[in-house]
Structures are given as structure tokens and as C-alpha cells.
Design a protein around this motif. Structure first.
Motif, PDB file in Angstrom:
ATOM      1  N   GLY A  97      42.068  63.114 -35.184  1.00  0.00           N
ATOM      2  CA  GLY A  97      41.531  64.437 -35.479  1.00  0.00           C
ATOM      3  C   GLY A  97      40.023  64.449 -35.696  1.00  0.00           C
ATOM      4  N   HIS A  98      39.330  63.426 -35.218  1.00  0.00           N
ATOM      5  CA  HIS A  98      37.887  63.379 -35.377  1.00  0.00           C
ATOM      6  C   HIS A  98      37.220  64.484 -34.556  1.00  0.00           C
ATOM      7  N   LYS A  99      36.092  64.961 -35.059  1.00  0.00           N
ATOM      8  CA  LYS A  99      35.336  66.022 -34.383  1.00  0.00           C
ATOM      9  C   LYS A  99      34.010  65.518 -33.815  1.00  0.00           C
ATOM     10  N   SER A 100      33.594  64.312 -34.201  1.00  0.00           N
ATOM     11  CA  SER A 100      32.343  63.746 -33.696  1.00  0.00           C
ATOM     12  C   SER A 100      32.347  62.247 -33.948  1.00  0.00           C
ATOM     13  N   ASN A 101      31.338  61.574 -33.426  1.00  0.00           N
ATOM     14  CA  ASN A 101      31.190  60.140 -33.658  1.00  0.00           C
ATOM     15  C   ASN A 101      30.984  59.835 -35.134  1.00  0.00           C
ATOM     16  N   LEU A 102      30.374  60.742 -35.877  1.00  0.00           N
ATOM     17  CA  LEU A 102      30.168  60.534 -37.310  1.00  0.00           C
ATOM     18  C   LEU A 102      31.486  60.303 -38.034  1.00  0.00           C
ATOM     19  N   ASP A 103      32.535  61.021 -37.639  1.00  0.00           N
ATOM     20  CA  ASP A 103      33.841  60.906 -38.292  1.00  0.00           C
ATOM     21  C   ASP A 103      34.443  59.511 -38.174  1.00  0.00           C
ATOM     22  N   THR A 145      27.151  59.027 -19.863  1.00  0.00           N
ATOM     23  CA  THR A 145      27.533  57.616 -19.877  1.00  0.00           C
ATOM     24  C   THR A 145      29.046  57.423 -19.996  1.00  0.00           C
ATOM     25  N   TYR A 146      29.706  58.252 -20.785  1.00  0.00           N
ATOM     26  CA  TYR A 146      31.121  58.028 -21.100  1.00  0.00           C
ATOM     27  C   TYR A 146      32.073  59.006 -20.416  1.00  0.00           C
ATOM     28  N   LYS A 147      31.568  59.819 -19.493  1.00  0.00           N
ATOM     29  CA  LYS A 147      32.424  60.846 -18.889  1.00  0.00           C
ATOM     30  C   LYS A 147      33.533  60.276 -18.008  1.00  0.00           C
ATOM     31  N   GLU A 148      33.359  59.067 -17.506  1.00  0.00           N
ATOM     32  CA  GLU A 148      34.382  58.460 -16.653  1.00  0.00           C
ATOM     33  C   GLU A 148      34.801  57.107 -17.210  1.00  0.00           C
ATOM     34  N   GLY A 149      36.104  56.866 -17.217  1.00  0.00           N
ATOM     35  CA  GLY A 149      36.621  55.576 -17.644  1.00  0.00           C
ATOM     36  C   GLY A 149      36.902  55.456 -19.131  1.00  0.00           C
ATOM     37  N   TYR A 150      36.731  56.536 -19.855  1.00  0.00           N
ATOM     38  CA  TYR A 150      36.970  56.536 -21.294  1.00  0.00           C
ATOM     39  C   TYR A 150      37.931  57.669 -21.639  1.00  0.00           C
ATOM     40  N   ALA A 151      38.355  57.715 -22.870  1.00  0.00           N
ATOM     41  CA  ALA A 151      39.254  58.780 -23.326  1.00  0.00           C
ATOM     42  C   ALA A 151      38.505  60.113 -23.374  1.00  0.00           C
ATOM     43  N   ALA A 152      39.261  61.170 -23.539  1.00  0.00           N
ATOM     44  CA  ALA A 152      38.648  62.497 -23.656  1.00  0.00           C
ATOM     45  C   ALA A 152      37.749  62.524 -24.892  1.00  0.00           C
ATOM     46  N   PRO A 153      36.626  63.249 -24.805  1.00  0.00           N
ATOM     47  CA  PRO A 153      35.721  63.295 -25.946  1.00  0.00           C
ATOM     48  C   PRO A 153      36.270  64.117 -27.095  1.00  0.00           C
ATOM     49  N   THR A 154      35.722  63.863 -28.271  1.00  0.00           N
ATOM     50  CA  THR A 154      36.050  64.718 -29.422  1.00  0.00           C
ATOM     51  C   THR A 154      35.508  66.114 -29.132  1.00  0.00           C
ATOM     52  N   ASP A 155      36.071  67.100 -29.798  1.00  0.00           N
ATOM     53  CA  ASP A 155      35.634  68.483 -29.642  1.00  0.00           C
ATOM     54  C   ASP A 155      34.417  68.703 -30.539  1.00  0.00           C
ATOM     55  N   THR A 156      33.267  68.310 -30.030  1.00  0.00           N
ATOM     56  CA  THR A 156      32.026  68.272 -30.799  1.00  0.00           C
ATOM     57  C   THR A 156      31.111  69.415 -30.386  1.00  0.00           C
ATOM     58  N   PRO A 157      30.556  70.155 -31.350  1.00  0.00           N
ATOM     59  CA  PRO A 157      29.646  71.237 -30.981  1.00  0.00           C
ATOM     60  C   PRO A 157      28.378  70.705 -30.307  1.00  0.00           C
ATOM     61  N   MET A 158      27.820  71.503 -29.425  1.00  0.00           N
ATOM     62  CA  MET A 158      26.583  71.142 -28.726  1.00  0.00           C
ATOM     63  C   MET A 158      25.404  71.468 -29.638  1.00  0.00           C
ATOM     64  N   PRO A 159      24.429  70.550 -29.728  1.00  0.00           N
ATOM     65  CA  PRO A 159      23.245  70.847 -30.560  1.00  0.00           C
ATOM     66  C   PRO A 159      22.387  71.922 -29.890  1.00  0.00           C
ATOM     67  N   GLN A 160      21.596  72.574 -30.698  1.00  0.00           N
ATOM     68  CA  GLN A 160      20.654  73.563 -30.178  1.00  0.00           C
ATOM     69  C   GLN A 160      19.498  72.851 -29.480  1.00  0.00           C
ATOM     70  N   ALA A 161      18.953  73.486 -28.471  1.00  0.00           N
ATOM     71  CA  ALA A 161      17.825  72.891 -27.725  1.00  0.00           C
ATOM     72  C   ALA A 161      16.561  72.877 -28.549  1.00  0.00           C
ATOM     73  N   LEU A 171      24.632  62.385 -35.443  1.00  0.00           N
ATOM     74  CA  LEU A 171      25.975  62.015 -34.984  1.00  0.00           C
ATOM     75  C   LEU A 171      26.990  63.145 -35.105  1.00  0.00           C
ATOM     76  N   ILE A 172      26.710  64.144 -35.926  1.00  0.00           N
ATOM     77  CA  ILE A 172      27.601  65.293 -36.043  1.00  0.00           C
ATOM     78  C   ILE A 172      27.675  66.044 -34.705  1.00  0.00           C
ATOM     79  N   TYR A 173      26.655  65.860 -33.849  1.00  0.00           N
ATOM     80  CA  TYR A 173      26.602  66.517 -32.536  1.00  0.00           C
ATOM     81  C   TYR A 173      26.920  65.573 -31.381  1.00  0.00           C
ATOM     82  N   ILE A 174      27.284  64.339 -31.699  1.00  0.00           N
ATOM     83  CA  ILE A 174      27.558  63.345 -30.661  1.00  0.00           C
ATOM     84  C   ILE A 174      29.063  63.080 -30.609  1.00  0.00           C
ATOM     85  N   PRO A 175      29.688  63.336 -29.461  1.00  0.00           N
ATOM     86  CA  PRO A 175      31.133  63.102 -29.371  1.00  0.00           C
ATOM     87  C   PRO A 175      31.467  61.617 -29.300  1.00  0.00           C
ATOM     88  N   CYS A 176      32.693  61.309 -29.641  1.00  0.00           N
ATOM     89  CA  CYS A 176      33.211  59.957 -29.464  1.00  0.00           C
ATOM     90  C   CYS A 176      34.188  59.993 -28.293  1.00  0.00           C
TER      91      CYS A 176
END
Length: 163
Positions: free
Chosen positions: A90-96, A147-163, A76-81
Motif C-alpha cells: 500500500g505504499h504511495k511513494s518511494n519514501l514509504d 528508467t523503471y518504466k519497463e522490466g519492473y513492477a507497476a509504480p506506486t500511485d504517486t502524485p506528480m510534483p509541480q513544475a 521522495l514523496i513525489y518519487i514512485p517506487c
């Protein structure tokens, strides 16, 4: 069939949007250790196995989302809300939305933001389901972003996980 599925998903999305982050902070919660400027309450427990008292009496879905957060911190540290908490709390990810921090001694600072936010809960539960199915963190991230790119608020500024 396709049209019916579209309307079902649209209705579900509308319901989640309307229910997003609409919690009632007017209750006096004696177990809350600290109230944040945005109204979120934080509570400390000895470990991730000890759920916060503010979950008492809440629906099973809410408790499951908090349990998922406890188990999936590394995901969840890599998953935006997408509920708007990046701007409002001031959340940075869904974990927060669930856990404000874990100290070196294992003490957990839980955040009650996720108790009243359907978007936060849905993202955490979707991530948990996908993780159980064997999806990578990057696959989960892409799913959530799509899934959430349209119709929801702007995402948290969450780092992208490594591939």
C-alpha cells in the motif's frame, strides 16, 4: 562501446530485479515495534537523526538509502517506487519504503521494507545523487519514470510534483 554499455546496464538491471524486495523476515528483531500484515517491520525513533536499530549490521548502501530518505522527504514523496510495494504494502511513494510517518513531535516511524529491496534503495540513492547535482524534483521524477518504466513492477500511485 555502445553495445558493451547496453549489456552492462542490462546485467545491472537484471541483478537489481532479482535482488528486489527479497529480504528475510525470519530473524527475531527485538527492536521492531510493529510487524505489518505484509511482513514489513516498523520501528519508532525519537527523530530523523536517530536511525532504526534494524539497520545495524546491514551494508553501507542500505544505511545510505535510509539517510537519503530522512533528508529528502520533500523529494521522495513525489518519487514512485517500482518494486511492487504499491500493490503489496500500500505504499504511495518511494519514501514509504523507508519512513512510514513522522509525528508532530518529530518521532519517526521507520519501515524496514527498504532494507531488502534493491529497487527501493537504488531509486532513493539516484534521487539523492540527482538532488545534490541540482536537479529539480520534477526532473528526478521524470528520470525515475523513464528508467523503471519497463522490466519492473507497476509504480506506486504517486502524485506528480509541480513544475
Amino acid at each position: 562501446m555502445k553495445n558493451r554499455m547496453f549489456w552492462l546496464l542490462t546485467g545491472l538491471a537484471l541483478f537489481v530485479l532479482l535482488a528486489a524486495c527479497g529480504k528475510d523476515n525470519s530473524k527475531d528483531d527485538a527492536s521492531a515495534a510493529h510487524i505489518m500484515p505484509n511482513g514489513d517491520r516498523q520501528e519508532e525513533t525519537a527523530s530523523l537523526a536517530d536511525m532504526p536499530g534494524f539497520l545495524d549490521g546491514l551494508p553501507e548502501t542500505v544505511r545510505l538509502a535510509y539517510a537519503a530518505a530522512a533528508k529528502l522527504q520533500d523529494t521522495l514523496i513525489y518519487i514512485p517506487c517500482y518494486c511492487g510495494c504499491g500493490q503489496t504494502a500500500g505504499h504511495k511513494s518511494n519514501l514509504d519504503c523507508f519512513i512510514a510517518g513522522v509525528r508532530e513531535d518529530g518521532t519517526v516511524i521507520w519501515d524496514d521494507h527498504g532494507t531488502g529491496c534493491g529497487v527501493c534503495q537504488q531509486i532513493a540513492l539516484q534521487a539523492a545523487s540527482m538532488k545534490r547535482q541540482g536537479h529539480s524534483v520534477l526532473e528526478i521524477r521524470k528520470f525515475v519514470d523513464d528508467t523503471y518504466k519497463e522490466g519492473y513492477a507497476a509504480p506506486t500511485d504517486t502524485p506528480m510534483p509541480q513544475a
